[in-house]
Design an enzyme around this catalytic site. Structure first.
Site, PDB file in Angstrom:
ATOM      1  N   ASP A 201       6.378   1.347   6.317  1.00 19.46           N
ATOM      2  CA  ASP A 201       5.060   0.715   6.225  1.00 19.46           C
ATOM      3  C   ASP A 201       4.203   1.594   5.334  1.00 19.46           C
ATOM      4  O   ASP A 201       3.624   2.562   5.783  1.00 19.46           O
ATOM      5  CB  ASP A 201       4.456   0.578   7.623  1.00 19.46           C
ATOM      6  CG  ASP A 201       3.044  -0.001   7.627  1.00 19.46           C
ATOM      7  OD1 ASP A 201       2.607  -0.460   6.572  1.00 19.46           O
ATOM      8  OD2 ASP A 201       2.398   0.036   8.684  1.00 19.46           O
TER       9      ASP A 201
ATOM     10  N   GLU B  55      -5.048   2.059   2.933  1.00 22.76           N
ATOM     11  CA  GLU B  55      -4.990   0.837   3.751  1.00 22.76           C
ATOM     12  C   GLU B  55      -5.113   1.165   5.228  1.00 22.76           C
ATOM     13  O   GLU B  55      -5.807   0.493   5.987  1.00 22.76           O
ATOM     14  CB  GLU B  55      -3.672   0.094   3.473  1.00 22.76           C
ATOM     15  CG  GLU B  55      -3.663  -1.361   3.938  1.00 22.76           C
ATOM     16  CD  GLU B  55      -3.221  -1.571   5.372  1.00 22.76           C
ATOM     17  OE1 GLU B  55      -3.428  -2.665   5.912  1.00 22.76           O
ATOM     18  OE2 GLU B  55      -2.690  -0.628   5.994  1.00 22.76           O
ATOM     19  N   GLU B  56      -4.442   2.242   5.606  1.00 18.96           N
ATOM     20  CA  GLU B  56      -4.387   2.590   7.036  1.00 18.96           C
ATOM     21  C   GLU B  56      -5.692   3.201   7.540  1.00 18.96           C
ATOM     22  O   GLU B  56      -5.840   3.424   8.736  1.00 18.96           O
ATOM     23  CB  GLU B  56      -3.218   3.557   7.300  1.00 18.96           C
ATOM     24  CG  GLU B  56      -1.846   3.028   6.901  1.00 18.96           C
ATOM     25  CD  GLU B  56      -1.301   1.965   7.839  1.00 18.96           C
ATOM     26  OE1 GLU B  56      -2.040   1.532   8.739  1.00 18.96           O
ATOM     27  OE2 GLU B  56      -0.144   1.551   7.653  1.00 18.96           O
TER      28      GLU B  56
ATOM     29  N   HIS C 209       0.833  -1.209   0.000  1.00 22.70           N
ATOM     30  CA  HIS C 209       0.000   0.000   0.000  1.00 22.70           C
ATOM     31  C   HIS C 209       0.867   1.258   0.000  1.00 22.70           C
ATOM     32  O   HIS C 209       1.949   1.278   0.583  1.00 22.70           O
ATOM     33  CB  HIS C 209      -1.008  -0.001   1.152  1.00 22.70           C
ATOM     34  CG  HIS C 209      -0.419  -0.011   2.543  1.00 22.70           C
ATOM     35  ND1 HIS C 209      -0.132   1.146   3.229  1.00 22.70           N
ATOM     36  CD2 HIS C 209      -0.100  -1.028   3.367  1.00 22.70           C
ATOM     37  CE1 HIS C 209       0.339   0.825   4.430  1.00 22.70           C
ATOM     38  NE2 HIS C 209       0.386  -0.479   4.541  1.00 22.70           N
TER      39      HIS C 209
ATOM     40  N   HIS D 284       4.263   2.667  12.621  1.00 21.53           N
ATOM     41  CA  HIS D 284       3.253   3.569  13.202  1.00 21.53           C
ATOM     42  C   HIS D 284       3.827   4.408  14.345  1.00 21.53           C
ATOM     43  O   HIS D 284       3.077   4.930  15.163  1.00 21.53           O
ATOM     44  CB  HIS D 284       1.998   2.809  13.689  1.00 21.53           C
ATOM     45  CG  HIS D 284       1.252   2.126  12.576  1.00 21.53           C
ATOM     46  ND1 HIS D 284      -0.053   1.702  12.702  1.00 21.53           N
ATOM     47  CD2 HIS D 284       1.612   1.810  11.317  1.00 21.53           C
ATOM     48  CE1 HIS D 284      -0.449   1.144  11.566  1.00 21.53           C
ATOM     49  NE2 HIS D 284       0.558   1.190  10.717  1.00 21.53           N
TER      50      HIS D 284
ATOM     51  N   ASP E 208      -0.192   4.392   0.986  1.00 20.42           N
ATOM     52  CA  ASP E 208      -0.428   5.373   2.051  1.00 20.42           C
ATOM     53  C   ASP E 208       0.374   4.991   3.290  1.00 20.42           C
ATOM     54  O   ASP E 208       0.815   3.842   3.443  1.00 20.42           O
ATOM     55  CB  ASP E 208      -1.922   5.453   2.396  1.00 20.42           C
ATOM     56  CG  ASP E 208      -2.469   4.129   2.916  1.00 20.42           C
ATOM     57  OD1 ASP E 208      -2.217   3.094   2.279  1.00 20.42           O
ATOM     58  OD2 ASP E 208      -3.125   4.122   3.976  1.00 20.42           O
TER      59      ASP E 208
ATOM     60  N   ASP F 101       3.421  -6.611   3.740  1.00 22.04           N
ATOM     61  CA  ASP F 101       2.921  -5.574   4.644  1.00 22.04           C
ATOM     62  C   ASP F 101       2.911  -6.082   6.080  1.00 22.04           C
ATOM     63  O   ASP F 101       1.925  -5.949   6.794  1.00 22.04           O
ATOM     64  CB  ASP F 101       1.509  -5.149   4.205  1.00 22.04           C
ATOM     65  CG  ASP F 101       1.016  -3.938   4.978  1.00 22.04           C
ATOM     66  OD1 ASP F 101       1.859  -3.234   5.573  1.00 22.04           O
ATOM     67  OD2 ASP F 101      -0.202  -3.703   4.998  1.00 22.04           O
TER      68      ASP F 101
HETATM   69 ZN   LIG Z   1       0.958  -1.465   6.345  1.00 23.25          ZN
END
Ligand SMILES: [Zn+2]
Length: 379
Positions: free
Chosen positions: A113, A146-147, A81, A351, A83, A170
């Protein structure tokens, strides 16, 4: 200390840094998508973009392209992904290479990520095309949003997709880790609707939505219910002032389980508790239950897992099977009907502003993807 922010002599690192420099929180992937479209079309590939998940000039859709095979084999899909999780307001990405580690100098997340996977996939595409490496059909799906609840993947369909297997990159942890099992998830949203009244003057005229919500939660089993099932109420919001019987209260929760029957049972139990509490307090309740993603389980093995594990061994690493409690695009792709497993990219502490990936891991990831395309050829 050796530092490089952009323009590294290492082409894969350089590509990663270029991607990481472009902010792309969910719904704002326009710039990063434009960069990727230019890069992939530069290889002569036909790139299509799906409907944007958000309106406006920063919105973007999923990118899809196919590298037509030059040899027989199994068509495979590579996915990641574009984003990243949103950072603190005003924190702009400031990725840097420092002693073999890619990290962020600002409070913004690095975005490994999932840009580590995006960079590795695109760099592999470049190697396959430019070096004319033998390969079967290789399809690439780079999703958006995705997030923010797998929005891009959920808007996708398999129309025009020819792949037999999907490999999504991922997951955190060392390259070679393979997520073979992930739970289903349903969210539950309840809005209790009572009747407001003065709490001191006429409380008997009121119907407390907050009391109903609290009784509902008190009647639920929450937390880790067994080794494959969890439940949570993560939000409660209601009332206006201490002297008013509250007429509105919302609760949002979720259930996850690797076992669909257990998931359904727990969702039913929570709904029963909500309805009983509403009846007890004589309030109305509006309920919504949404299937967020569906479980997958490849732990019994099979040709797809064999391919992945052999590819890991081919690059000199030892595969390790794992299970996750989280959901990702992989759950959606499996739900759509494309058997898909999730493989680690080497990214760590995702994150958070401390997120990082080593250059060594990034190169292992790229080698792993090339090894997978070679396995598809032999298969
Ligand atoms: Zn991810």
């Amino acid at each position: 200390m050796r530092q490089e922010s952009i323009g590294s002599a290492d082409p894969l690192v350089s590509l990663f840094l270029e991607l990481a420099h472009i902010p792309s929180p969910p719904g704002q992937e326009r710039d990063v998508n434009d960069f990727l479209i230019t890069r992939l079309r530069g290889l002569g590939l036909d790139v299509t973009e799906g409907e944007p998940i958000r309106e406006g000039k920063t919105g973007a859709g999923n990118l899809f392209c196919r590298i037509p095979g030059n040899a027989p084999g199994i068509p495979i899909l590579l996915s990641a992904h574009t984003d990243t999780v949103a950072s603190e307001p005003d924190a702009l990405p400031d990725p840097v290479l420092e002693d073999g580690v890619l990290r962020s100098r600002s409070r913004a997340v690095l975005g490994a990520d999932d840009k580590s996977a995006v960079a590795a996939i695109v760099y592999c595409a470049e190697r396959i095309v430019k070096d004319d490496i033998p390969h079967a059909d290789v399809e690439i799906m780079l999703s958006v949003g995705e997030e923010s609840g797998l929005l891009g993947a959920k808007s996708w369909s398999l129309d025009g997709v020819g792949s037999r297997y999907g490999f999504c990159f991922d997951s955190t942890g060392p390259v070679g880790n393979i997520i073979v099992r992930s739970p289903s998830q349903k969210t539950i949203k309840a809005l209790f609707k009572g009747k407001a009244a003065h709490a001191g003057v006429a409380p008997e005229e009121g119907r407390s939505a907050v009391a109903a919500a609290c009784n509902a939660i008190a009647g639920m089993k929450l937390g880790r219910l067994d080794e494959e099932t969890t439940a949570n109420i993560g939000l409660i919001r209601g009332g206006a002032a201490a002297n008013v019987v509250p007429d509105r209260c919302r609760i949002n929760g979720e259930v996850r389980s690797h076992d669909l029957d257990k998931l359904e049972e727990q969702v039913e139990a929570m709904i029963d508790s909500i309805n009983m509490a509403a009846a007890g307090e004589e309030v109305d309740v509006e309920l919504a239950v949404v299937e967020e993603f569906r479980a997958f389980d490849f732990s019994a093995g099979g040709p797809q897992l064999d391919m992945a594990e052999q590819a890991v061994r081919d690059i000199g690493l030892e595969p390790l099977r794992g299970s996750t409690g989280g959901g990702s695009d992989v759950n959606v792709l499996n739900l759509l009907g494309l058997p898909c497993i999730n493989m680690s990219t080497g990214m760590e502490k995702v994150h958070t502003p401390e997120e990082y990936i080593t250059v060594e891991a990034l190169w292992q990831l790229h080698k792993l993807i090339l090894a997978l395309t070679a396995k598809a050829l032999e298969a």
